[in-house]
Design a protein around this motif. Structure first.
Motif, PDB file in Angstrom:
ATOM      1  N   ARG A 157       0.834  -1.215   0.000  1.00 34.33           N
ATOM      2  CA  ARG A 157       0.000   0.000   0.000  1.00 34.33           C
ATOM      3  C   ARG A 157       0.861   1.254   0.000  1.00 34.33           C
ATOM      4  NH1 ARG A 157      -4.557  -1.576   4.568  1.00 34.33           N
ATOM      5  NH2 ARG A 157      -5.460  -3.369   3.454  1.00 34.33           N
ATOM      6  N   LEU A 158       1.982   1.201   0.738  1.00 35.43           N
ATOM      7  CA  LEU A 158       2.867   2.368   0.772  1.00 35.43           C
ATOM      8  C   LEU A 158       3.440   2.647  -0.605  1.00 35.43           C
ATOM      9  CD1 LEU A 158       4.279   4.517   2.468  1.00 35.43           C
ATOM     10  CD2 LEU A 158       6.094   2.867   2.946  1.00 35.43           C
ATOM     11  N   THR A 159       3.810   1.592  -1.286  1.00 33.41           N
ATOM     12  CA  THR A 159       4.319   1.775  -2.649  1.00 33.41           C
ATOM     13  C   THR A 159       3.246   2.378  -3.548  1.00 33.41           C
ATOM     14  OG1 THR A 159       5.773  -0.126  -2.318  1.00 33.41           O
ATOM     15  CG2 THR A 159       5.394   0.599  -4.588  1.00 33.41           C
ATOM     16  N   GLU A 160       2.020   1.826  -3.448  1.00 28.50           N
ATOM     17  CA  GLU A 160       0.928   2.379  -4.250  1.00 28.50           C
ATOM     18  C   GLU A 160       0.625   3.818  -3.855  1.00 28.50           C
ATOM     19  OE1 GLU A 160      -2.274  -0.259  -3.623  1.00 28.50           O
ATOM     20  OE2 GLU A 160      -1.442  -1.900  -4.846  1.00 28.50           O
ATOM     21  N   SER A 161       0.687   4.108  -2.529  1.00 29.75           N
ATOM     22  CA  SER A 161       0.427   5.477  -2.072  1.00 29.75           C
ATOM     23  C   SER A 161       1.479   6.449  -2.593  1.00 29.75           C
ATOM     24  CB  SER A 161       0.402   5.507  -0.544  1.00 29.75           C
ATOM     25  OG  SER A 161       0.357   6.801  -0.057  1.00 29.75           O
ATOM     26  N   ALA A 162       2.740   6.004  -2.580  1.00 31.89           N
ATOM     27  CA  ALA A 162       3.792   6.875  -3.112  1.00 31.89           C
ATOM     28  C   ALA A 162       3.563   7.166  -4.587  1.00 31.89           C
ATOM     29  CB  ALA A 162       5.161   6.209  -2.904  1.00 31.89           C
ATOM     30  N   GLU A 163       3.134   6.141  -5.313  1.00 31.21           N
ATOM     31  CA  GLU A 163       2.848   6.368  -6.730  1.00 31.21           C
ATOM     32  C   GLU A 163       1.688   7.334  -6.903  1.00 31.21           C
ATOM     33  OE1 GLU A 163       2.131   2.536  -8.321  1.00 31.21           O
ATOM     34  OE2 GLU A 163       4.228   1.862  -8.205  1.00 31.21           O
ATOM     35  N   HIS A 164       0.624   7.141  -6.076  1.00 28.70           N
ATOM     36  CA  HIS A 164      -0.519   8.062  -6.159  1.00 28.70           C
ATOM     37  C   HIS A 164      -0.119   9.471  -5.735  1.00 28.70           C
ATOM     38  CE1 HIS A 164      -3.251   4.964  -7.297  1.00 28.70           C
ATOM     39  NE2 HIS A 164      -3.218   4.326  -6.124  1.00 28.70           N
ATOM     40  N   THR A 165       0.758   9.557  -4.704  1.00 30.38           N
ATOM     41  CA  THR A 165       1.198  10.884  -4.249  1.00 30.38           C
ATOM     42  C   THR A 165       1.969  11.609  -5.342  1.00 30.38           C
ATOM     43  OG1 THR A 165       1.326  10.081  -1.982  1.00 30.38           O
ATOM     44  CG2 THR A 165       2.520  12.090  -2.492  1.00 30.38           C
ATOM     45  N   ASP A 166       2.862  10.884  -5.981  1.00 27.84           N
ATOM     46  CA  ASP A 166       3.606  11.504  -7.084  1.00 27.84           C
ATOM     47  C   ASP A 166       2.655  11.962  -8.178  1.00 27.84           C
ATOM     48  OD1 ASP A 166       5.893  10.967  -5.693  1.00 27.84           O
ATOM     49  OD2 ASP A 166       6.332   9.098  -6.764  1.00 27.84           O
ATOM     50  N   SER A 167       1.669  11.124  -8.449  1.00 30.22           N
ATOM     51  CA  SER A 167       0.691  11.515  -9.472  1.00 30.22           C
ATOM     52  C   SER A 167      -0.116  12.726  -9.021  1.00 30.22           C
ATOM     53  CB  SER A 167      -0.242  10.333  -9.755  1.00 30.22           C
ATOM     54  OG  SER A 167      -1.243  10.702 -10.686  1.00 30.22           O
ATOM     55  N   ALA A 168      -0.513  12.737  -7.711  1.00 27.59           N
ATOM     56  CA  ALA A 168      -1.288  13.875  -7.197  1.00 27.59           C
ATOM     57  C   ALA A 168      -0.461  15.150  -7.207  1.00 27.59           C
ATOM     58  CB  ALA A 168      -1.779  13.574  -5.775  1.00 27.59           C
ATOM     59  N   VAL A 169       0.822  15.029  -6.849  1.00 23.64           N
ATOM     60  CA  VAL A 169       1.690  16.214  -6.879  1.00 23.64           C
ATOM     61  C   VAL A 169       1.812  16.750  -8.295  1.00 23.64           C
ATOM     62  CG1 VAL A 169       4.067  16.984  -6.544  1.00 23.64           C
ATOM     63  CG2 VAL A 169       2.970  15.586  -4.804  1.00 23.64           C
ATOM     64  N   GLY A 170       1.942  15.833  -9.240  1.00 23.37           N
ATOM     65  CA  GLY A 170       2.024  16.279 -10.630  1.00 23.37           C
ATOM     66  C   GLY A 170       0.740  16.978 -11.070  1.00 23.37           C
ATOM     67  N   ARG A 171      -0.411  16.390 -10.684  1.00 25.16           N
ATOM     68  CA  ARG A 171      -1.683  17.029 -11.052  1.00 25.16           C
ATOM     69  C   ARG A 171      -1.837  18.376 -10.350  1.00 25.16           C
ATOM     70  NH1 ARG A 171      -3.694  11.723 -10.307  1.00 25.16           N
ATOM     71  NH2 ARG A 171      -4.619  12.323  -8.306  1.00 25.16           N
ATOM     72  N   LEU A 172      -1.389  18.433  -9.057  1.00 24.26           N
ATOM     73  CA  LEU A 172      -1.481  19.704  -8.332  1.00 24.26           C
ATOM     74  C   LEU A 172      -0.631  20.776  -8.994  1.00 24.26           C
ATOM     75  CD1 LEU A 172      -2.515  21.252  -5.881  1.00 24.26           C
ATOM     76  CD2 LEU A 172      -0.568  20.387  -4.573  1.00 24.26           C
ATOM     77  N   LYS A 173       0.575  20.415  -9.398  1.00 25.92           N
ATOM     78  CA  LYS A 173       1.421  21.391 -10.087  1.00 25.92           C
ATOM     79  C   LYS A 173       0.774  21.839 -11.392  1.00 25.92           C
ATOM     80  CE  LYS A 173       5.856  19.861  -8.165  1.00 25.92           C
ATOM     81  NZ  LYS A 173       7.196  19.288  -8.473  1.00 25.92           N
ATOM     82  N   ALA A 174       0.189  20.876 -12.107  1.00 29.59           N
ATOM     83  CA  ALA A 174      -0.480  21.244 -13.360  1.00 29.59           C
ATOM     84  C   ALA A 174      -1.648  22.190 -13.090  1.00 29.59           C
ATOM     85  CB  ALA A 174      -0.960  19.976 -14.078  1.00 29.59           C
ATOM     86  N   LEU A 175      -2.412  21.904 -12.001  1.00 28.81           N
ATOM     87  CA  LEU A 175      -3.531  22.791 -11.667  1.00 28.81           C
ATOM     88  C   LEU A 175      -3.035  24.175 -11.256  1.00 28.81           C
ATOM     89  CD1 LEU A 175      -5.869  20.360  -9.669  1.00 28.81           C
ATOM     90  CD2 LEU A 175      -6.234  21.289 -11.955  1.00 28.81           C
ATOM     91  N   GLU A 176      -1.943  24.219 -10.499  1.00 33.35           N
ATOM     92  CA  GLU A 176      -1.394  25.528 -10.118  1.00 33.35           C
ATOM     93  C   GLU A 176      -0.955  26.307 -11.346  1.00 33.35           C
ATOM     94  OE1 GLU A 176       1.720  24.619  -7.452  1.00 33.35           O
ATOM     95  OE2 GLU A 176       0.408  24.333  -5.694  1.00 33.35           O
ATOM     96  N   GLU A 177      -0.338  25.624 -12.288  1.00 40.20           N
ATOM     97  CA  GLU A 177       0.051  26.312 -13.523  1.00 40.20           C
ATOM     98  C   GLU A 177      -1.182  26.814 -14.278  1.00 40.20           C
ATOM     99  OE1 GLU A 177       2.368  23.498 -15.624  1.00 40.20           O
ATOM    100  OE2 GLU A 177       4.135  23.634 -14.286  1.00 40.20           O
ATOM    101  N   GLN A 178      -2.236  25.987 -14.287  1.00 35.80           N
ATOM    102  CA  GLN A 178      -3.460  26.420 -14.962  1.00 35.80           C
ATOM    103  C   GLN A 178      -4.082  27.625 -14.261  1.00 35.80           C
ATOM    104  OE1 GLN A 178      -6.110  23.100 -15.311  1.00 35.80           O
ATOM    105  NE2 GLN A 178      -4.671  21.860 -16.513  1.00 35.80           N
TER     106      GLN A 178
END
Length: 394
Positions: free
Chosen positions: A124-145
């Motif tokens: 689960r931690l591995t999956e969470s880290a992957e989701h976190t990285d994905s969420a951070v990427g989406r958050l950065k994209a939203l901030e840029e938008q």
């Protein structure tokens, strides 16, 4: 038999315990009596010794009998006790082995479950880290938008301002207005600049909502006169005062500003607000507010404004002046075409103190008016806010 002999020996000791002799041996009669009774004394001594011997013999026999009885009991109970203790020890050993076996079985089972849960947690931690990285990427994209949308909104406001200026220069482009009813360039520019600097009116109302408690405190202190606003512009502050039930007055030389506020149901008189302040009777106003006003005055007019405010305010009344800062982080000042020069907070406080205000205070809005402001904030060059506010209490 032993008890009877003991009783007889004790009785004999009691009877021969004392020998009654004459109290004195010096008199003649006493010596005669002692001489004739020496046999009695000897007999008493013999009886006493015999009684003591018999008593001691009885006690010795009793002690031996009790000792032999105790030894017999010890021999009989010892054999039975040893056998019983051996049996109980064997049972305890068997119970301990059973308990140890059961405990080991449960321990191994618990360890196996923990290892399984740890494996699941790692997965689960591995999956969470992957989701976190994905969420951070989406958050950065939203901030840029969001940043891009903010830049687009600013560009749209600039274009709208340019369009409004163009329409102000060419009245024929407005089909709803006749040539005589077209507003002057300066009149229309004041509303356009307010839109450019402050953004939507709802945002301004939300930001200036924080100033209402100051007005309430002044009224509770006895300053119940109306609030005089020196620069109504789009009327956001006047709307807040009206909704709060606070009486107010406002003046403007801009006909378009008066018409805009009239459409909102706000009463804005015609004339120079500084002249209205000069005509106000002493101690007749509860508060005086000035947003985007001080930087548009020359130094003499600014000093006159502060002195007139000190005269017109009631005891407990408050003067609120919000104006851009003086540093490089003051884009509002450079965007405002009506601003003459930035007002240094030290100079503004000097004017208020010289006018006779009882208490003056300078605060910086970060990020909005009164939101987390430190009282009596130090004036530093690295301020990121673009405005500061002076509170002066009469």
């Amino acid at each position: 038999m032993t008890d009877i002999r003991m009783a007889e020996a004790l009785d004999r000791l009691t009877r021969h315990y004392e020998l009654h002799l004459p109290p004195r041996r010096t008199d003649l009669l006493g010596r005669l009596v002692l001489r004739f009774l020496w046999r009695r004394q000897l007999k008493w001594q013999v009886e006493t010794n015999l009684a003591i011997r018999d008593a001691l013999r009885v006690l010795d026999e009793e002690r031996r009998a009790q000792r032999s009885e105790l030894e017999g009991l010890a021999d009989r109970s010892g054999l039975v006790g040893i056998e019983q203790l051996t049996h109980e020890v064997a049972q305890l050993r068997q119970s301990d082995q059973n308990l140890t076996a059961g405990f080991n079985q449960r321990l191994y089972s618990a360890v196996g479950r923990l290892q399984s849960e740890l494996s699941d947690l790692r997965l689960r931690l591995t999956e969470s880290a992957e989701h976190t990285d994905s969420a951070v990427g989406r958050l950065k994209a939203l901030e840029e938008q969001v940043e891009a949308l903010g830049a687009t909104a600013r560009e749209l406001r600039l274009r709208s301002t340019r369009l409004d200026l163009l329409l102000g220069e060419h009245p024929s482009a407005r089909p709803d207005e006749s040539e005589g009813a077209a507003p002057q360039r300066d009149s229309f520019l004041e509303l356009a600049v307010a839109e450019l600097l402050d953004g939507p009116a709802e945002h301004v109302r939300t930001a200036r909502q924080a100033y209402l408690p100051l007005i309430t405190e002044a009224r509770e202190a006895g300053a119940t006169g109306p609030v005089l606003d020196m620069a109504p512009v789009r009327g956001e502050w006047l709307e807040l005062l009206r909704n709060a039930g606070v009486p107010y007055e406002a003046m403007s030389t801009n006909g378009l500003v008066r018409r805009h506020c009239g459409e909102l149901g706000l009463a804005v008189g015609e004339g120079d607000p500084l002249h209205r302040l000069a005509a106000a009777p002493p101690r007749s106003l509860g508060a005086i507010t000035a947003f985007r006003y001080a930087e548009r005055l020359d130094p003499d007019s600014l000093a006159r404004f502060v002195n007139l405010a000190a005269t017109a305010l009631q005891p407990g009344g408050v003067l609120i002046v919000e104006t851009p800062t003086t540093g490089a982080a003051a884009p509002d000042f450079h965007l405002d075409p009506f601003a003459r020069r930035p007002v240094h907070p030290v100079f503004l406080r000097f004017l208020a103190d010289s006018a006779g205000f009882a208490r003056t205070e300078t605060r910086y809005p970060q990020p909005g008016p009164l939101a987390g402001w430190p009282a009596e904030a130090a004036l530093t060059a690295d301020r990121t806010t673009d405005r500061y506010c002076l509170f002066a209490t009469r």
